[in-house]
Design a protein around this motif. Structure first.
Motif, short mmCIF file in Angstrom:
data_model
loop_
_atom_site.label_atom_id
_atom_site.label_comp_id
_atom_site.label_asym_id
_atom_site.label_seq_id
_atom_site.Cartn_x
_atom_site.Cartn_y
_atom_site.Cartn_z
N UNK A 152 0.83 -1.20 0.00
CA UNK A 152 0.00 0.00 0.00
C UNK A 152 0.87 1.26 0.00
N UNK A 153 0.38 2.30 -0.68
CA UNK A 153 1.03 3.61 -0.65
C UNK A 153 0.45 4.49 0.46
N UNK A 154 -0.64 4.01 1.08
CA UNK A 154 -1.34 4.82 2.07
C UNK A 154 -1.31 4.21 3.47
N UNK A 203 -12.07 2.87 7.88
CA UNK A 203 -12.95 1.89 8.50
C UNK A 203 -12.37 0.49 8.34
N UNK A 204 -12.69 -0.38 9.27
CA UNK A 204 -12.17 -1.74 9.24
C UNK A 204 -12.73 -2.51 8.04
N UNK A 205 -12.19 -3.68 7.80
CA UNK A 205 -12.70 -4.53 6.72
C UNK A 205 -12.40 -3.97 5.34
N UNK A 257 -7.21 0.38 0.71
CA UNK A 257 -5.92 1.07 0.74
C UNK A 257 -4.81 0.23 0.09
N UNK A 258 -5.10 -1.06 -0.12
CA UNK A 258 -4.09 -1.99 -0.62
C UNK A 258 -4.12 -2.10 -2.14
#
Length: 308
Positions: free
Chosen positions: A271-273, A290-292, A298-299
């Motif tokens: 991920x870049x973030x 947020x989870x999940x 982000x990946x």
């Protein structure tokens, strides 16, 4: 002259046998059978040569039908499409009527967009089966086949009680079932109407999990009763059991539409973030994530990944 005719006949007969050879390399590699709005099947060519899907039939065996005689409108021939070695083909249900009426602000549809199916599945699927929807009218898209009828009923499978199968047609009169999922047939030769069979030690997995075939399985197997196993080691399948609330508003998993020998290691999540520390088993994300699905968005998208 008779000898020449005999040799010609033998050559022709041998050629027909070769052309009609049974090919069990078209395998069900992923399936969900929990309910019609969510159900999908992924087929993969696990062999070394191309396969034309038009020679194969896909169908559903309900608890009220005997293997392998599906009821009317619950089977159909696959399209004229060549599947290369390692290539997958995804089929799933589609719902568009309610969404269209909501967008047009049609009276009676003001309550919000009705979305039974995950949005990503519309892009991932190679074949969408349009299903009749509540309040549907003549403009509601319904998938019909000129030979096999309202094939949308093929996808009316609920709670893991049905069986999906693939049948190869060798000629106009001969065919053979080469693979299936969820057909245990332990109730007088049929599936239980109560549904939900255990898979790999996971209780009720046929109705509560996505079933992913292990990559080592290269040939179809019609004996699901034994292929499902009693634990993770002896099963042909990996059940991915979703958490409560994992419905149409969640993202589709990255397992759909691809099938490979995937490994989870330090190169999987990039991920870049987000800051991924594989050794420490931690992921540091920006504030407000947020989870999940929020974390996975982000990946960088990688095939073969599933998450909760």
């Amino acid at each position: 002259m008779k000898l020449k005719l005999l040799l010609l006949t033998l050559l022709m007969y041998g050629g027909i046998l070769f052309a009609q050879e049974i090919n069990r390399s078209l395998v069900i590699t992923e399936a969900r059978l929990s309910g019609q709005p969510d159900n999908y099947v992924e087929l993969t060519n696990m062999g070394n040569t191309p396969i034309n899907l038009k020679d194969y039939e896909f169908g559903t065996i309900r608890p009220w039908a005997s293997p392998w005689t599906p009821e009317q409108n619950r089977y159909y021939r696959l399209p004229n499409k060549v599947l290369q070695p390692g290539q997958s083909f995804v089929m799933t249900t589609a719902y568009d009527f309610h969404a269209e009426q909501y967008a047009k602000k049609t009276p009676g549809f003001e309550g919000g967009q009705y979305r039974p199916q995950k949005l990503q599945m519309y892009a991932l699927a190679d074949m969408l089966i349009h299903v009749a929807e509540p309040k549907g009218d003549a403009t509601d898209s319904i998938t019909r086949d000129p030979i096999y009828g309202d094939i949308m009923w093929t996808w009316e499978a609920w709670n893991g009680r049905e069986c999906y199968y693939i049948e190869q047609h060798l000629s106009a009169t001969d065919s053979v079932v080469i693979d299936q999922v969820s057909g245990v047939f332990d109730d007088n030769g049929r599936n239980r109407t109560s549904g939900r069979y255990d898979v790999a030690g996971v209780t009720g997995a046929t109705g509560t999990a996505v079933l992913v075939r292990k990559f080592k399985v290269k040939q179809g197997n019609v004996d699901f009763a034994n292929a499902r196993g009693v634990g993770a080691d002896d099963s042909e399948w990996i059940p991915w059991q979703w958490p409560a609330g994992w419905g149409q508003w969640r993202d589709a998993q990255w397992t759909v539409g691809n099938h490979g020998d995937y490994k989870l290691d330090e190169n999987t999540l990039q991920s870049d973030k987000a800051d991924v520390n594989f050794a420490a088993k931690t992921i540091t994300v920006p504030w407000g994530t947020r989870r999940g699905d929020g974390v996975m968005r982000l990946m960088k998208k990688k095939p073969g990944l599933g998450w909760i």
